[in-house]
Enzyme design. Structure first.
Site, PDB file in Angstrom:
ATOM      1  N   LYS A 181       0.824  -1.209   0.000  1.00  0.00           N
ATOM      2  CA  LYS A 181       0.000   0.000   0.000  1.00  0.00           C
ATOM      3  C   LYS A 181       0.866   1.270   0.000  1.00  0.00           C
ATOM      4  O   LYS A 181       2.073   1.219   0.192  1.00  0.00           O
ATOM      5  CB  LYS A 181      -0.936  -0.006   1.225  1.00  0.00           C
ATOM      6  CG  LYS A 181      -1.943  -1.151   1.186  1.00  0.00           C
ATOM      7  CD  LYS A 181      -2.881  -1.033   0.000  1.00  0.00           C
ATOM      8  CE  LYS A 181      -4.054  -1.974   0.061  1.00  0.00           C
ATOM      9  NZ  LYS A 181      -3.928  -3.206  -0.732  1.00  0.00           N
TER      10      LYS A 181
HETATM   11  C1  LIG Z   1      -9.921  -2.389  -1.684  1.00  0.00           C
HETATM   12  C2  LIG Z   1      -9.353  -3.135  -0.506  1.00  0.00           C
HETATM   13  N1  LIG Z   1     -10.067  -3.216   0.630  1.00  0.00           N
HETATM   14  C3  LIG Z   1      -9.602  -3.849   1.718  1.00  0.00           C
HETATM   15  C4  LIG Z   1      -8.371  -4.451   1.713  1.00  0.00           C
HETATM   16  C5  LIG Z   1      -7.910  -5.174   2.935  1.00  0.00           C
HETATM   17  O1  LIG Z   1      -6.768  -4.606   3.469  1.00  0.00           O
HETATM   18  P1  LIG Z   1      -5.915  -5.382   4.585  1.00  0.00           P
HETATM   19  O2  LIG Z   1      -5.037  -6.356   3.856  1.00  0.00           O
HETATM   20  O3  LIG Z   1      -5.145  -4.316   5.283  1.00  0.00           O
HETATM   21  O4  LIG Z   1      -6.899  -6.058   5.465  1.00  0.00           O
HETATM   22  C6  LIG Z   1      -7.576  -4.403   0.570  1.00  0.00           C
HETATM   23  C7  LIG Z   1      -6.252  -5.052   0.541  1.00  0.00           C
HETATM   24  O5  LIG Z   1      -5.672  -5.325  -0.449  1.00  0.00           O
HETATM   25  C8  LIG Z   1      -8.085  -3.730  -0.577  1.00  0.00           C
HETATM   26  O6  LIG Z   1      -7.361  -3.653  -1.700  1.00  0.00           O
END
Ligand SMILES: Cc1ncc(COP(=O)(O)O)c(C=O)c1O
Length: 373
Positions: A181
């Site tokens: 990210k």
């Molecule tokens: C659009 C979106 N929402 C939620 C998430 C979830 O993030 P995390 O891996 O921090 O739980 C991601 C992760 O890639 C994502 O791309």
């Protein structure tokens, strides 16, 4: 030349910060996490920030903190990562999907309105690729129907649209600090809100429902803690916070480099035959750079780029066509045609601040070659 799909932008300060934590007494949630929360609050302009172990947890706990649960429906996008929908199930509610704007790939307010039922409690807009959804339209809709909005800002810390930043028109904004990210510590996330009460609830739910965290139990004369509710285990520890506490000050500089790369790609691919790209409205956080190619040739182009040393990914195939969602909710092809069209044609190419101009030009030339432009 080989161009990795992603390389992180951690620097020696971030690494030294981790070493400092490792040499200190406190490894779990403590002073570094508290400092990160303060700085993230300053950056985002959101008064309350709770650092968590993922965006998935942030979304789930925000829903639960708002009292969304069994019997309730929550609407989110069919064009997203699965966590935007699974968090709804983790909270005990039912995910309802809606289609997207074919130009931006962001949730279409008209499709959301059509999906509202008497059981709908909340909307989770996803600021896909880094570009924000139409938050003004969604807020107006949510107010008319008495719904909460929880923003999935996994791709979008730095974005702005129509004078609105993440969190300003919603009950909560949920961020990811996952390995790839814009702000990255491996695994991490945060929930930001204007509501002191929601922040308190999410903090409680993130640590077993305990009245004190480890730092609270450790410092000062010992006081007993209580268990106030059934919670989860989603706190962010100081080791991870150490990687982002100073990285945050570089976020805008890293964004500026991605913006340059975005412009270089746009210019280089302007004449590419049959290569579409999403339209950006407002200031995108520029998280992913995605090409939309002929669906019949997508997998061929994807593999050809890989064979030529260009790292690729697919962000994302429409989630209602994944086995679990089809089997659990009876979704089928044709349910969300715009999300399907995007999911069938999308290819993400390398897009991160550490890319050199030569690497960007190499990706452009390979895309032009494999698409026959
Ligand atoms: C659009 C979106 N929402 C939620 C998430 C979830 O993030 P995390 O891996 O921090 O739980 C991601 C992760 O890639 C994502 O791309």
């Amino acid at each position: 030349m080989k161009v990795e799909f992603y390389r992180h932008a951690l620097d020696e300060t971030d690494i030294a910060n981790v070493v400092k934590v490792l040499r200190s007494v406190f490894l779990t949630t403590g002073p570094v996490t508290a400092e990160f929360e303060r700085r993230f609050s300053d950056y985002s302009g959101m008064p309350h920030v709770v650092a968590l172990n993922s965006c998935t947890s942030a979304l789930q706990l925000a829903l639960m903190g708002l009292g969304v649960g069994p019997g309730d429906e929550v609407i989110t996008s069919a064009m997203t990562f699965i966590a935007s929908a699974t968090c709804i199930q983790h909270a005990g509610a039912t995910p309802v999907l809606a289609d997207v704007d074919p130009k931006t790939a962001c949730l279409d307010p008209a499709a959301v309105e059509a999906a509202i039922t008497p059981r709908t409690k909340a909307i989770i807009p996803v600021h896909l690729y880094g570009a924000m959804c139409d938050m003004r339209a969604l807020r107006e809709l949510a107010d008319r129907h008495g719904l909460f909005i929880i923003e999935d800002c996994a791709h979008c810390i730095e974005g702005e649209r129509d004078g609105v930043r993440p969190g300003q028109l919603s009950e909560a904004a949920c961020y990811s600090f996952y390995a790839t990210k814009n702000l990255a510590c491996g695994e991490g996330g945060a929930m930001a809100t204007r509501s002191e009460e929601l922040a308190r609830q999410v903090k409680l739910l993130s640590l077993h429902g305990m009245s004190k965290n480890a730092a609270g139990r450790y410092h000062g004369s010992y006081q007993h803690w209580d268990m106030l509710t059934l919670g989860w285990k989603c706190n962010l520890d100081d080791i991870h916070s150490a990687l982002i506490v100073d990285q945050l000050a570089r976020l805008d500089g890293l964004w500026a480099r991605r913006r340059e790369i975005y412009e270089r790609y746009e210019k280089g691919l302007a004449q590419a035959a049959g290569v579409g790209r999403p339209q950006v409205v407002g200031k995108s956080a520029h998280h992913l750079y995605t090409l939309w190619v002929d669906p019949a040739r997508r997998d061929h182009i994807l593999h050809a780029l890989q064979e030529r040393g260009v790292g690729v990914a697919v962000n994302y195939r429409a989630i209602h066509l994944l086995s679990y969602f089809k089997e659990t909710f009876g979704f089928k092809r044709g349910d969300f045609p715009r999300a399907e069209a995007i999911g069938d044609s999308t290819i993400s190419v390398p897009f991160y601040p550490m890319l050199s101009d030569a690497e960007v030009d190499h990706v452009v030339s390979q895309v032009l070659a494999v698409t026959g432009s």
